[in-house]
Design a protein around this motif. Structure first.
Motif, PDB file in Angstrom:
ATOM      1  N   VAL A 260       1.408  29.168  11.672  1.00 23.30           N
ATOM      2  CA  VAL A 260       1.118  29.825  10.391  1.00 23.30           C
ATOM      3  C   VAL A 260       0.236  28.934   9.533  1.00 23.30           C
ATOM      4  CG1 VAL A 260       2.093  30.739   8.252  1.00 23.30           C
ATOM      5  CG2 VAL A 260       3.269  31.137  10.428  1.00 23.30           C
ATOM      6  N   ASP A 261      -0.912  29.466   9.169  1.00 26.01           N
ATOM      7  CA  ASP A 261      -1.785  28.814   8.191  1.00 26.01           C
ATOM      8  C   ASP A 261      -1.450  29.414   6.833  1.00 26.01           C
ATOM      9  OD1 ASP A 261      -3.755  27.825   6.561  1.00 26.01           O
ATOM     10  OD2 ASP A 261      -5.442  28.582   7.748  1.00 26.01           O
ATOM     11  N   PHE A 262      -0.825  28.635   5.968  1.00 27.98           N
ATOM     12  CA  PHE A 262      -0.358  29.168   4.693  1.00 27.98           C
ATOM     13  C   PHE A 262      -1.489  29.441   3.705  1.00 27.98           C
ATOM     14  CE2 PHE A 262       3.657  27.749   6.384  1.00 27.98           C
ATOM     15  CZ  PHE A 262       4.565  28.664   5.866  1.00 27.98           C
ATOM     16  N   GLU A 263      -2.713  29.154   4.105  1.00 26.98           N
ATOM     17  CA  GLU A 263      -3.867  29.526   3.290  1.00 26.98           C
ATOM     18  C   GLU A 263      -4.499  30.822   3.788  1.00 26.98           C
ATOM     19  OE1 GLU A 263      -6.647  26.348   3.004  1.00 26.98           O
ATOM     20  OE2 GLU A 263      -5.240  24.973   2.037  1.00 26.98           O
ATOM     21  N   ASN A 264      -3.948  31.338   4.896  1.00 28.50           N
ATOM     22  CA  ASN A 264      -4.473  32.556   5.486  1.00 28.50           C
ATOM     23  C   ASN A 264      -3.596  33.742   5.095  1.00 28.50           C
ATOM     24  OD1 ASN A 264      -4.486  34.651   7.833  1.00 28.50           O
ATOM     25  ND2 ASN A 264      -6.377  33.492   8.125  1.00 28.50           N
ATOM     26  N   MET A 265      -4.198  34.750   4.486  1.00 30.80           N
ATOM     27  CA  MET A 265      -3.447  35.889   3.973  1.00 30.80           C
ATOM     28  C   MET A 265      -2.725  36.640   5.082  1.00 30.80           C
ATOM     29  SD  MET A 265      -2.862  37.222   0.982  1.00 30.80           S
ATOM     30  CE  MET A 265      -1.242  37.924   1.226  1.00 30.80           C
ATOM     31  N   ASP A 266      -3.366  36.849   6.212  1.00 32.74           N
ATOM     32  CA  ASP A 266      -2.745  37.588   7.307  1.00 32.74           C
ATOM     33  C   ASP A 266      -1.535  36.862   7.866  1.00 32.74           C
ATOM     34  OD1 ASP A 266      -4.602  39.632   7.092  1.00 32.74           O
ATOM     35  OD2 ASP A 266      -5.956  38.771   8.585  1.00 32.74           O
ATOM     36  N   ASP A 267      -1.645  35.539   7.999  1.00 32.71           N
ATOM     37  CA  ASP A 267      -0.525  34.747   8.519  1.00 32.71           C
ATOM     38  C   ASP A 267       0.679  34.816   7.593  1.00 32.71           C
ATOM     39  OD1 ASP A 267      -2.184  34.079  10.574  1.00 32.71           O
ATOM     40  OD2 ASP A 267      -2.218  31.925  10.190  1.00 32.71           O
ATOM     41  N   VAL A 268       0.428  34.650   6.288  1.00 27.94           N
ATOM     42  CA  VAL A 268       1.523  34.665   5.318  1.00 27.94           C
ATOM     43  C   VAL A 268       2.143  36.056   5.229  1.00 27.94           C
ATOM     44  CG1 VAL A 268       2.141  34.331   2.881  1.00 27.94           C
ATOM     45  CG2 VAL A 268       0.535  32.757   3.996  1.00 27.94           C
ATOM     46  N   ARG A 269       1.311  37.083   5.281  1.00 26.05           N
ATOM     47  CA  ARG A 269       1.829  38.458   5.214  1.00 26.05           C
ATOM     48  C   ARG A 269       2.727  38.759   6.419  1.00 26.05           C
ATOM     49  NH1 ARG A 269      -0.147  43.419   2.858  1.00 26.05           N
ATOM     50  NH2 ARG A 269      -2.094  42.413   2.246  1.00 26.05           N
ATOM     51  N   ALA A 270       2.326  38.273   7.604  1.00 28.13           N
ATOM     52  CA  ALA A 270       3.131  38.510   8.803  1.00 28.13           C
ATOM     53  C   ALA A 270       4.495  37.840   8.688  1.00 28.13           C
ATOM     54  CB  ALA A 270       2.379  37.980  10.036  1.00 28.13           C
ATOM     55  N   LEU A 271       4.531  36.613   8.172  1.00 26.52           N
ATOM     56  CA  LEU A 271       5.799  35.916   7.950  1.00 26.52           C
ATOM     57  C   LEU A 271       6.640  36.648   6.918  1.00 26.52           C
ATOM     58  CD1 LEU A 271       7.823  33.628   8.166  1.00 26.52           C
ATOM     59  CD2 LEU A 271       6.327  32.211   6.730  1.00 26.52           C
ATOM     60  N   PHE A 272       5.986  37.110   5.872  1.00 26.81           N
ATOM     61  CA  PHE A 272       6.689  37.836   4.808  1.00 26.81           C
ATOM     62  C   PHE A 272       7.318  39.114   5.367  1.00 26.81           C
ATOM     63  CE2 PHE A 272       7.102  40.163   0.780  1.00 26.81           C
ATOM     64  CZ  PHE A 272       7.551  39.158  -0.059  1.00 26.81           C
ATOM     65  N   GLU A 273       6.589  39.829   6.216  1.00 25.01           N
ATOM     66  CA  GLU A 273       7.098  41.042   6.841  1.00 25.01           C
ATOM     67  C   GLU A 273       8.300  40.731   7.727  1.00 25.01           C
ATOM     68  OE1 GLU A 273       6.282  44.298   6.750  1.00 25.01           O
ATOM     69  OE2 GLU A 273       4.704  44.090   5.226  1.00 25.01           O
ATOM     70  N   TYR A 274       8.227  39.585   8.393  1.00 27.76           N
ATOM     71  CA  TYR A 274       9.312  39.173   9.292  1.00 27.76           C
ATOM     72  C   TYR A 274      10.614  38.954   8.537  1.00 27.76           C
ATOM     73  CZ  TYR A 274      11.961  36.015  12.362  1.00 27.76           C
ATOM     74  OH  TYR A 274      12.949  35.417  13.112  1.00 27.76           O
ATOM     75  N   LEU A 275      10.524  38.555   7.279  1.00 28.66           N
ATOM     76  CA  LEU A 275      11.714  38.248   6.479  1.00 28.66           C
ATOM     77  C   LEU A 275      12.346  39.482   5.851  1.00 28.66           C
ATOM     78  CD1 LEU A 275      10.431  35.004   4.717  1.00 28.66           C
ATOM     79  CD2 LEU A 275      11.993  35.183   6.672  1.00 28.66           C
TER      80      LEU A 275
END
Length: 242
Positions: free
Chosen positions: A226-241
């Motif tokens: 996860v690159d926390f500066e990348n919107m897609d990466d953070v959104r995917a983690l957020f969806e996972y939670l």
């Protein structure tokens, strides 16, 4: 030369070629990830005229919406947000684009399909919510140091973009053509908000926002880069939670 020697040399040459190819590919990837957009313009010229509307504004177009101020007052107009100045803009009855007055008193902005809150980081677009944690983003354009074209095609970096505009020699005055290359970046930065406070979506702040889901976050990060500066990466983690 024996067959064994020939095969060994071929193996060594192949390894060298493979290593060289990997170096070239790595260099090309580094260049592509570090590439910046550039605007070529004349000194003193408004650079924003060369930017696409989709870059210099947070919304696709000026859309009828409502501004809610901190004192409870509201106002309605076609609205948009500048990604350069982080100012709320509206179209006046005369058709002119103007800044909304009392920018510091703006609380939130509501436009069809979009919601924003004003923070010290800029206008955060609200995208999703898990419990009391909000996922948002700020779209921002940042102009970098400009490169001015000098004599004989040379170039120099300057932050003020100030140059001599003319020279006089033997009683004659010559106007100098001043072309400036200004690089810029356009970024969509992910933010997390909780209890009205927004911050960069770092791993540490993600853990703070979801104290009961630390193990889930660690497990996800172990399996996913996860690159926390990348919107897609953070959104995917957020969806996972969820």
């Amino acid at each position: 030369m024996s067959i064994f020697t020939f095969q060994t040399n071929c193996t060594i040459n192949f390894k060298i070629m493979k290593r060289t190819l990997m170096i070239i590919l790595t260099a090309c990837f580094a260049l592509s990830t570090q590439a910046q957009d550039m605007i070529q313009h004349k000194k003193g010229e408004d650079m924003t005229q060369y930017l696409l509307d989709s870059v210099k504004y947070a919304l696709p177009d000026f859309t009828a919406g409502m501004v809610v101020f901190k004192d409870g007052r509201t106002a309605n107009a076609p609205l948009n947000i500048s990604t350069i100045t982080q100012k709320l803009l509206f179209i006046s009855p005369d058709g002119e684009i103007q800044e909304v007055v009392n920018q510091n008193n703006i609380d939130r902005v509501s436009v069809k399909g979009y919601s924003f809150v004003q923070t010290s980081q800029g206008f955060v677009e609200l995208l999703d919510m898990v419990g009391d944690v909000v996922l948002g983003c700020v779209k921002r354009v940042k102009f970098l140091e400009s490169e001015k074209k000098g004599a004989f095609g040379t170039s120099a970096v300057t932050t003020s973009v100030t140059t001599i505009s003319s020279i006089s020699t033997e009683g004659q005055r010559y106007e100098l053509a001043q072309h400036v290359n200004t690089p810029y970046t356009y970024r969509v930065t992910p933010y997390l908000g909780r209890n009205g406070k927004f911050s960069y979506a770092t791993k540490r702040y993600m853990m703070k926002c979801f104290p009961s889901k630390k193990n889930e976050i660690k497990a996800y990060l172990k399996e996913n880069k996860v690159d926390f500066e990348n919107m897609d990466d953070v959104r995917a983690l957020f969806e996972y939670l969820k």
